[in-house]
Design a protein around this motif. Structure first.
Motif, PDB file in Angstrom:
ATOM      1  N   THR A   1       0.975  -1.087  -0.022  1.00 10.05           N
ATOM      2  CA  THR A   1      -0.014  -0.006  -0.295  1.00 10.05           C
ATOM      3  C   THR A   1       0.083   1.225  -0.098  1.00 10.05           C
ATOM      4  O   THR A   1      -0.133   2.254  -0.674  1.00 10.05           O
ATOM      5  N   THR A   2       1.976   1.390   0.936  1.00 13.29           N
ATOM      6  CA  THR A   2       2.669   2.918   0.828  1.00 13.29           C
ATOM      7  C   THR A   2       3.262   2.457  -0.726  1.00 13.29           C
ATOM      8  O   THR A   2       3.517   3.962  -0.953  1.00 13.29           O
ATOM      9  N   ASN A   3       3.534   2.255  -1.734  1.00 20.11           N
ATOM     10  CA  ASN A   3       4.146   1.809  -3.046  1.00 20.11           C
ATOM     11  C   ASN A   3       2.972   3.201  -3.570  1.00 20.11           C
ATOM     12  O   ASN A   3       3.363   3.806  -3.985  1.00 20.11           O
TER      13      ASN A   3
ATOM     14  N   GLY B   1      -2.349   4.514   5.229  1.00 20.65           N
ATOM     15  CA  GLY B   1      -1.471   3.382   4.982  1.00 20.65           C
ATOM     16  C   GLY B   1      -1.927   2.458   5.820  1.00 20.65           C
ATOM     17  O   GLY B   1      -2.397   1.623   6.311  1.00 20.65           O
ATOM     18  N   GLU B   2      -1.023   3.105   6.887  1.00 19.84           N
ATOM     19  CA  GLU B   2      -1.709   2.318   8.062  1.00 19.84           C
ATOM     20  C   GLU B   2      -2.841   3.324   9.257  1.00 19.84           C
ATOM     21  O   GLU B   2      -2.922   2.242   9.411  1.00 19.84           O
ATOM     22  N   LEU B   3      -2.915   3.841   9.156  1.00 19.97           N
ATOM     23  CA  LEU B   3      -4.230   4.697  10.035  1.00 19.97           C
ATOM     24  C   LEU B   3      -5.338   2.960   9.385  1.00 19.97           C
ATOM     25  O   LEU B   3      -6.300   2.618  10.356  1.00 19.97           O
TER      26      LEU B   3
ATOM     27  N   GLY C   1      10.943   8.301   7.589  1.00 16.20           N
ATOM     28  CA  GLY C   1      11.088   7.401   6.260  1.00 16.20           C
ATOM     29  C   GLY C   1      10.864   6.465   6.263  1.00 16.20           C
ATOM     30  O   GLY C   1       9.704   5.531   7.473  1.00 16.20           O
ATOM     31  N   ARG C   2      11.258   5.676   4.863  1.00 18.74           N
ATOM     32  CA  ARG C   2      10.111   4.405   4.455  1.00 18.74           C
ATOM     33  C   ARG C   2      10.955   2.701   5.353  1.00 18.74           C
ATOM     34  O   ARG C   2      12.031   3.580   6.129  1.00 18.74           O
ATOM     35  N   GLU C   3       9.876   2.647   6.418  1.00 23.01           N
ATOM     36  CA  GLU C   3      10.345   1.249   6.946  1.00 23.01           C
ATOM     37  C   GLU C   3      10.536   1.386   8.310  1.00 23.01           C
ATOM     38  O   GLU C   3      10.882   0.925   9.447  1.00 23.01           O
ATOM     39  N   GLY C   4      10.332   2.738   8.728  1.00 21.61           N
ATOM     40  CA  GLY C   4       9.737   3.116   9.838  1.00 21.61           C
ATOM     41  C   GLY C   4       9.046   2.739  11.012  1.00 21.61           C
ATOM     42  O   GLY C   4       9.263   3.442  12.363  1.00 21.61           O
ATOM     43  N   SER C   5       7.782   2.129  10.403  1.00 19.22           N
ATOM     44  CA  SER C   5       6.666   1.245  12.237  1.00 19.22           C
ATOM     45  C   SER C   5       8.843   0.794  12.706  1.00 19.22           C
ATOM     46  O   SER C   5       7.943   0.540  14.309  1.00 19.22           O
TER      47      SER C   5
END
Ligand code: ASP
Ligand code: MG
Length: 418
Positions: A42-44, A117-119, A197-201
């Motif tokens: 989804t992020t992409n 996306g994460e929400l 930043g990407r992959e920041g989770s």
């Protein structure tokens, strides 16, 4: 209290979301703070929405967003047919913006769009878990994580965030065992969304672990644990059962995709162990990362492709010294670009960077006031920790070595295909 982080691949289908639910159920009776990434890719997809919007193609942006919306609506309906329209506010937030014209910088819009996306994913998983009696509270992390306005690479306001965690998150656990929230996302003091930043989770999870004094953090991935190389590139990569914080911070720094590089510090500062486990095989112990030094590690291989080598040559044969070097570093900071490797010579300086085309162009232009600049593309940066001659020979065979550096533990080489 344990902190869990589930990556996008762990929830990219109905079956996988149900699998995540089973894993969470197997920890029943424990307090869990759970961070979940955006579903699948989804992020992409949202990045494409942001690009179309910023390019002025409103129709395309809306259409791409519509697809993402449909996918999420479908997943929610399949998981919980009784669900109401719990996602609609989140959709509206983005759609409103897409109807505007871009007036601010790209990075700002990127964050306003990509954060959804994460929400969405967490709202869906939280709703599903509640529907199967795995009671949990959903939190919009933008109410907790305060950041600066360095969009796409936002810095955390540690003090404010810590206070929010104590004030708003800790009391939630008095009534529930499970709190579900987002990684990667935050907000400024003006309520603008930001991303880390990407992959920041992984990083968000580590900050929560630190602030909540968690007993451990677990990152649930689709691999058995940390491997000595990317198994997609090296099919005979070996599993590593235990690693030290130092080793992992070095690996991540050199570009290993295992864990976001900023994740280790908040954990190390409070000696919180980090587990990397496989959501497909939850019976396996995974890798444990902590303070203890681990000896006899296999060579750890990190390949960072798509590098650009820039050579900064003195214009008049004067030495490349402090003044010039510090001016160049000033440009790196200004353009927000960081060399992955750099080496000084008498009249030239070599740096390799990730290939972000606009940034490289900007840097080349600005630096050409100070130096003669040469740019070479399509380069791979190979890093090997605990290298042996045999491994290095194998990895560099049939390649041209442009530059190499070694310490006792780490070897780095810039390679180009012959
Ligand atoms: N969803 C974001 C990404 O794909 C953040 C993350 O998963 O860590 O980069
Ligand atoms: Mg991820």
């Amino acid at each position: 209290m344990k902190v869990f982080k589930f990556g996008g691949a762990s929830i990219n289908s109905i079956e996988r979301i149900q699998n995540v639910a089973r894993i969470i159920q197997s920890f029943s009776g424990e307090k869990l703070l759970i961070i979940i990434s955006a579903m699948g890719k989804t992020t992409n997809g949202l990045e494409k929405v942001a690009e179309a919007f910023f390019a002025g193609d409103k129709e395309m942006a809306l259409q791409l967003f519509h697809q993402i919306k449909e996918e999420h609506v479908k997943v929610l309906a399949q998981l919980n047919p009784a669900a109401t329209n719990i996602l609609s506010d989140l959709f509206t937030e983005v759609e409103w913006l897409l109807h505007d014209k871009p007036l601010r910088e790209y990075d700002y819009y990127y964050d306003q769009i990509v954060c959804c996306g994460e929400l969405l994913s967490t709202a869906i998983v939280s709703n599903y878990l509640n529907s199967i009696a795995v009671t949990n509270s959903w939190v919009d992390v933008r109410d907790i994580f305060r950041t600066d306005d360095n969009f796409r690479e936002a810095g955390i306001d540690w003090q404010f965030t810590e206070q929010k965690v104590q004030q708003d998150i800790v009391p939630l656990f008095e009534n529930t065992d499970i709190v579900i929230t987002q990684g990667f996302v935050g907000a400024t003091d003006e309520n603008e969304s930001t991303t880390l930043g990407r992959e920041g989770s992984d990083y968000t999870a580590a900050i929560f672990a630190n602030m909540l004094n968690a007993e451990s953090q677990t990152i649930w991935k689709d691999v058995e644990g940390v491997m000595n190389a990317d198994p997609k590139l090296f099919p005979d990569a070996q599993f590593i059962a235990a690693l030290s914080y130092t080793e992992v911070i070095e690996m991540a720094y050199y570009g290993a995709q295992v864990i976001h590089p900023k994740t280790i510090k908040p954990l190390q500062n409070k000696s919180i162990p980090l587990h990397v486990r496989c959501f497909l095989k939850p019976a396996l112990p995974g890798t444990i990362i902590g303070n203890e030094p681990v000896r006899n590690l296999p060579p750890i291989i990190v390949l960072k492709s798509n590098q650009v080598l820039m050579q900064f040559n003195s214009k008049d044969f004067s030495f490349v010294e402090d003044m010039l070097v510090s001016k160049l570093h000033g440009l790196f900071v200004e353009i927000k670009i960081r060399p992955n490797l750099s080496q000084n010579g008498a009249i030239s300086l070599y740096c390799s960077f990730d290939n972000w085309p606009e940034k490289i162009e900007k840097l080349a232009l600005a630096a050409s006031e100070l130096f003669d600049v040469q740019v070479e593309k399509d380069i791979v940066l190979l890093t090997v920790r605990h290298y042996t001659d045999a491994v290095v020979a194998e990895l560099t065979a049939n390649k041209t070595e442009l530059l190499s550096q070694r310490t006792r533990e780490t070897l780095q080489v810039l390679l180009k295909d012959k």
